[in-house]
Design an enzyme around this catalytic site. Structure first.
Site, short mmCIF file in Angstrom:
data_model
loop_
_atom_site.label_atom_id
_atom_site.label_comp_id
_atom_site.label_asym_id
_atom_site.label_seq_id
_atom_site.Cartn_x
_atom_site.Cartn_y
_atom_site.Cartn_z
N ASN A 47 41.58 -36.36 -14.23
CA ASN A 47 41.94 -37.50 -13.92
C ASN A 47 42.92 -37.25 -12.64
O ASN A 47 44.18 -37.08 -13.03
CB ASN A 47 42.46 -38.51 -15.01
CG ASN A 47 42.96 -39.75 -14.36
OD1 ASN A 47 42.92 -40.00 -13.13
ND2 ASN A 47 43.42 -40.43 -15.29
N LYS A 75 44.48 -39.22 -10.63
CA LYS A 75 45.32 -40.31 -10.74
C LYS A 75 45.62 -40.65 -9.15
O LYS A 75 44.60 -40.54 -8.50
CB LYS A 75 46.59 -40.17 -11.56
CG LYS A 75 46.44 -39.78 -12.93
CD LYS A 75 47.40 -39.65 -13.63
CE LYS A 75 47.34 -39.36 -15.25
NZ LYS A 75 48.39 -39.49 -16.15
N HIS A 118 42.77 -46.95 -19.01
CA HIS A 118 43.76 -46.03 -19.03
C HIS A 118 44.84 -46.55 -19.43
O HIS A 118 45.27 -47.97 -18.79
CB HIS A 118 43.83 -45.07 -17.59
CG HIS A 118 44.79 -43.95 -17.81
ND1 HIS A 118 46.03 -43.85 -17.73
CD2 HIS A 118 44.48 -42.72 -18.05
CE1 HIS A 118 46.34 -42.66 -17.88
NE2 HIS A 118 45.65 -41.95 -17.93
N GLU A 132 47.76 -46.51 -18.26
CA GLU A 132 48.73 -46.81 -16.83
C GLU A 132 48.23 -47.87 -16.35
O GLU A 132 49.17 -48.67 -15.97
CB GLU A 132 48.91 -45.52 -15.88
CG GLU A 132 49.45 -44.36 -16.25
CD GLU A 132 48.93 -42.93 -16.03
OE1 GLU A 132 48.00 -42.99 -14.93
OE2 GLU A 132 49.35 -42.01 -16.47
N GLU A 137 44.21 -40.82 -25.84
CA GLU A 137 45.25 -40.42 -25.03
C GLU A 137 46.80 -41.08 -25.41
O GLU A 137 46.90 -42.20 -25.20
CB GLU A 137 45.10 -40.70 -23.61
CG GLU A 137 44.18 -40.08 -22.75
CD GLU A 137 44.41 -40.21 -21.34
OE1 GLU A 137 44.30 -38.98 -20.86
OE2 GLU A 137 44.26 -41.02 -20.71
N GLY A 180 51.70 -36.99 -19.30
CA GLY A 180 52.72 -36.26 -18.27
C GLY A 180 54.25 -36.12 -18.81
O GLY A 180 54.99 -36.00 -18.24
N SER A 223 49.02 -34.17 -21.69
CA SER A 223 49.85 -32.93 -21.50
C SER A 223 48.76 -31.80 -21.75
O SER A 223 49.29 -30.45 -22.48
CB SER A 223 51.18 -32.82 -22.00
OG SER A 223 51.91 -33.76 -21.46
N GLY A 228 47.73 -33.88 -14.96
CA GLY A 228 48.55 -32.91 -13.89
C GLY A 228 47.61 -31.67 -13.92
O GLY A 228 47.53 -31.14 -12.67
P1 13P Z 1 48.46 -35.62 -18.07
O1 13P Z 1 47.44 -34.40 -18.34
O2 13P Z 1 49.23 -35.42 -16.83
O3 13P Z 1 49.64 -35.61 -19.18
O4 13P Z 1 47.72 -36.82 -18.18
C1 13P Z 1 47.11 -37.19 -19.05
C2 13P Z 1 46.06 -38.42 -18.72
O5 13P Z 1 46.70 -39.51 -18.37
C3 13P Z 1 44.72 -38.38 -18.13
O6 13P Z 1 44.20 -39.38 -18.07
#
Ligand code: 13P
Length: 252
Positions: free
Chosen positions: A9, A11, A96, A98, A168, A174, A214, A236
């Site tokens: 992802n 983002k 998601h 976010e 998640e 993150g 993460s 990430g």
């Molecule tokens: P990270 O791997 O950066 O923690 O993000 C996870 C995520 O939100 C994937 O959708």
């Protein structure tokens, strides 16, 4: 049997040129390799058509990171599921945390998004997960169950069978603070039990449940070795092929 999946992802990262470059480097890194999972890259809308073109002939599938809750019309700035499908993308990440937290996406909105995705033959990768406070107060199972019930349990068994879930925990996204393998397994097993109660064991057993938060080269193998963890949704660590590849290879 359910599929193992490693999905990136991206983002809101990468210009169009950088995104095409990244897709190419993942494709090149995979060339000639035998991998034991499906590989998906989730990109911003503007990258979709170009990335689909770039990865043609490879095993990589392409996902949008969102789609509108309306089919079409006067919704300036929105992108519909039909538009996503017309690029050749086969998946869409929905729900998601976010999107839920920063853009006010409610269970009701997400329910519409899932229906439109399915109507357009996109596979939803539907995200669920609790915030830290909910975990600390012991509400995490209830929260996750409610998210699933409110946006997905209206689906027929046949349609539910098309869904991929991604657990998640928001406190792990993150932050570098991964859920332990035991925490992931415990929640994934709970989710599968919740699905079995509603749709029966066969559908529950066939649903891929990914872990996200993460996840990286050093913890992927341990996380994925759990019986109910069927892969990862990677933020990430999906932004560089060199970091994404070892996560894919954790299934080898
Ligand atoms: P990270 O791997 O950066 O923690 O993000 C996870 C995520 O939100 C994937 O959708």
């Amino acid at each position: 049997m359910r599929k193992n999946i490693v999905a990136g992802n991206w983002k809101m990262n990468k210009t169009l040129q950088e995104g095409i470059e990244l897709a190419k480097s993942v494709k090149d890194a995979l060339a000639g390799k035998k991998v034991n999972c499906e590989v998906i890259v989730g990109t911003p809308f503007i990258h979709l058509a170009s990335v689909v073109e770039e990865v043609k002939g490879s095993i990589i599938g392409v996902a949008a990171e969102n789609a509108a809750d309306k089919a079409s019309g006067a919704y300036t700035g929105e992108v519909s599921a039909a538009m996503v499908a017309s690029t050749g993308a086969k998946y869409v990440i929905l729900g998601h945390s976010e999107r839920r937290a920063y853009y006010g996406e409610t269970s009701e909105i997400l329910k519409n998004k899932v229906l439109l995705a399915l109507e357009n033959k996109l596979t939803p990768i539907f995200c669920i997960g609790e915030v830290l406070e909910e975990r600390e107060s012991g509400k995490h199972f209830d929260v996750v169950k409610k998210q699933i019930e409110e946006s997905l349990f209206n689906l027929s068994a046949e349609d539910f069978g098309k869904i991929v879930l991604a657990y998640e925990p928001v406190w792990a996204i993150g932050t570098g603070k991964t859920a332990t393998a035991a925490q992931a397994q415990e929640m994934h097993a709970f989710i599968r039990k919740t699905l079995a109660e509603k749709y029966g064991k066969e559908i529950a057993d066939n649903t891929s449940i990914l872990y996200g938060g993460s996840c990286n080269a050093s913890n992927a193998k341990e996380l994925f070795s759990n019986p109910d963890v069927d892969g990862g949704l990677i933020g990430g660590a999906s932004l560089e092929a060199a970091k994404f590849m070892p996560i894919i290879e954790a299934f080898n």
